[in-house]
Scaffold this active site. Structure first.
Site, PDB file in Angstrom:
ATOM      1  CG  HIS A 140      -0.430   0.138   2.821  1.00 45.14           C
ATOM      2  ND1 HIS A 140       0.381  -0.823   2.988  1.00 45.14           N
ATOM      3  CD2 HIS A 140      -0.007   1.109   3.593  1.00 45.14           C
ATOM      4  CE1 HIS A 140       1.119  -0.500   4.092  1.00 45.14           C
ATOM      5  NE2 HIS A 140      -0.314   0.478   4.494  1.00 45.14           N
ATOM      6  CG  ASP A 155       0.982  -2.037   7.343  1.00 43.59           C
ATOM      7  OD1 ASP A 155       0.627  -0.873   8.022  1.00 43.59           O
ATOM      8  OD2 ASP A 155       1.951  -2.218   7.450  1.00 43.59           O
ATOM      9  CG  ASP A 210       5.203   2.995   7.283  1.00 44.79           C
ATOM     10  OD1 ASP A 210       3.808   2.988   6.564  1.00 44.79           O
ATOM     11  OD2 ASP A 210       4.510   2.194   8.402  1.00 44.79           O
ATOM     12  CG  HIS A 211       4.637   0.156   3.482  1.00 44.53           C
ATOM     13  ND1 HIS A 211       4.668  -1.667   4.022  1.00 44.53           N
ATOM     14  CD2 HIS A 211       3.622   0.893   4.862  1.00 44.53           C
ATOM     15  CE1 HIS A 211       4.233  -1.595   5.093  1.00 44.53           C
ATOM     16  NE2 HIS A 211       3.580  -0.578   6.102  1.00 44.53           N
ATOM     17  CG  HIS A 236       5.013  -3.150   9.930  1.00 42.58           C
ATOM     18  ND1 HIS A 236       3.429  -2.731  10.824  1.00 42.58           N
ATOM     19  CD2 HIS A 236       4.920  -1.966   8.668  1.00 42.58           C
ATOM     20  CE1 HIS A 236       3.273  -1.141  10.207  1.00 42.58           C
ATOM     21  NE2 HIS A 236       3.625  -0.850   9.494  1.00 42.58           N
ATOM     22  CG  HIS A 252      -3.678  -1.159   6.408  1.00 36.75           C
ATOM     23  ND1 HIS A 252      -3.407  -0.756   7.913  1.00 36.75           N
ATOM     24  CD2 HIS A 252      -2.714  -0.327   5.910  1.00 36.75           C
ATOM     25  CE1 HIS A 252      -2.907   0.102   8.135  1.00 36.75           C
ATOM     26  NE2 HIS A 252      -2.377   0.512   7.035  1.00 36.75           N
TER      27      HIS A 252
END
Length: 311
Positions: free
Chosen positions: A61, A206, A65-66, A265, A138
């Site tokens: 997604h 997530d 942070d990804h 994560h 999520h």
């Protein structure tokens, strides 16, 4: 053989010795990334792996942070004089998001190919992988990924001889090609046995626990799953923010019948994940608290007396 490295295990913000989310795999001379959080380039360097063979990047997604490490990685790949196209895979909106990030990386000497996932589940064949993208739960559109290295059946010279197949056709048939010669059609199933067990890796982060994860992770050699919170009393918080606790991840691993599970994560408040692992291993004994740089070689069953060699 599939090389797997958990490059970054942090969620939300990087910490000393913990970069943001990223996973890298290597197979048959090609590399694949899932997510590209801040610090991914450093983590790859620390591992001693190369940027050059990266042919595919999949995104779960588009939270920062990804994906925040992508512009810098693209620039590094461009500065290394990369010419081959790079394929990017992710939920709908991928091209728009990447185009916005490329304001700081406007010129690249290689082409970007975009594959936007629009269905709850899609299967792609890329760089020797069968990639299954599956929707999870999520607070924004998010997908997990299963990577499979399929393995065809063994070649049988006896079957080839018994059917009078010319020797020069053995090699293309063994490679899965159908061949026509002198008015006769020869197919791979004439000389190949049943498909053999391949290699399967499932990665998800997530998300709340979902049936899509259980189904797609079923029988995986390695299941890499988010564990945002180690404390059971944070389950309500996990539900509110659409994340998982260690315990919930362990239950998923047990229900899916996976070979091993790595947690990743982590919340920035979770400094020592190993402190929470005892009750997790009571649910699923082969649970591991992932760490940056943790890696493994997953082998085909008949190639080794053991299925994995951890590093």
């Amino acid at each position: 053989m599939l090389d797997v490295c958990l490059l970054g295990t942090g969620g939300m913000m990087p910490l000393p010795k913990r970069w943001l989310t990223a996973l890298m795999t290597r197979y048959n001379g090609s590399s694949l990334l899932i997510d590209c959080g801040e610090g991914t380039q450093i983590a790859i360097r620390e591992k001693g792996w190369s940027f050059k063979p990266i042919d595919v990047i999949c995104f779960t997604h588009y939270h920062g942070d990804h994906i925040s490490g992508l512009p810098g990685l693209l620039l590094t790949m461009g500065n290394a004089d990369r010419k081959n196209p790079l394929t990017l895979v992710g939920p709908r909106g991928l091209e728009r998001v990447v185009s916005a990030l490329r304001v700081i990386a406007p010129e690249l000497p290689f082409e970007l190919n975009f594959i936007e996932i629009t269905k709850p589940e899609e299967v792609l064949e890329l760089s020797g992988y069968r990639i299954t993208a599956f929707k999870v739960n999520h607070n924004v559109l998010c997908y997990g990924y299963t990577l499979e290295i399929l393995r065809q059946g063994k070649f049988s010279p006896e079957n080839a001889r018994a059917q009078g197949i010319p020797l020069r056709l053995w090699n293309p048939l063994q490679k899965g090609k159908t061949v026509e010669m002198d008015g006769r059609v020869y197919t791979p199933d004439m000389v190949l046995g049943p498909p053999r067990k391949g290699i399967k890796l499932t990665y998800t982060t997530d998300t709340r626990p979902t049936e899509s994860i259980r189904r797609n992770a079923a029988g995986a050699d390695l299941f890499i799953c988010e564990g945002m919170y180690g404390e059971d009393d944070k389950e309500a918080k996990a539900r509110d923010y659409k994340h998982m606790t260690f315990r919930e991840a362990a239950l998923l691993a047990r229900e899916a019948g996976v070979g091993e599970m790595w947690l990743t994560h982590y919340s920035p408040s979770l400094i020592y994940p190993e402190d929470f692992m005892k009750p997790v291993r009571e649910i699923f004994p082969k649970a591991v608290a992932g760490r940056d740089g943790k890696s493994v070689e997953l082998n085909f069953e008949e190639d080794s007396g053991k299925e994995a060699c951890e590093i």
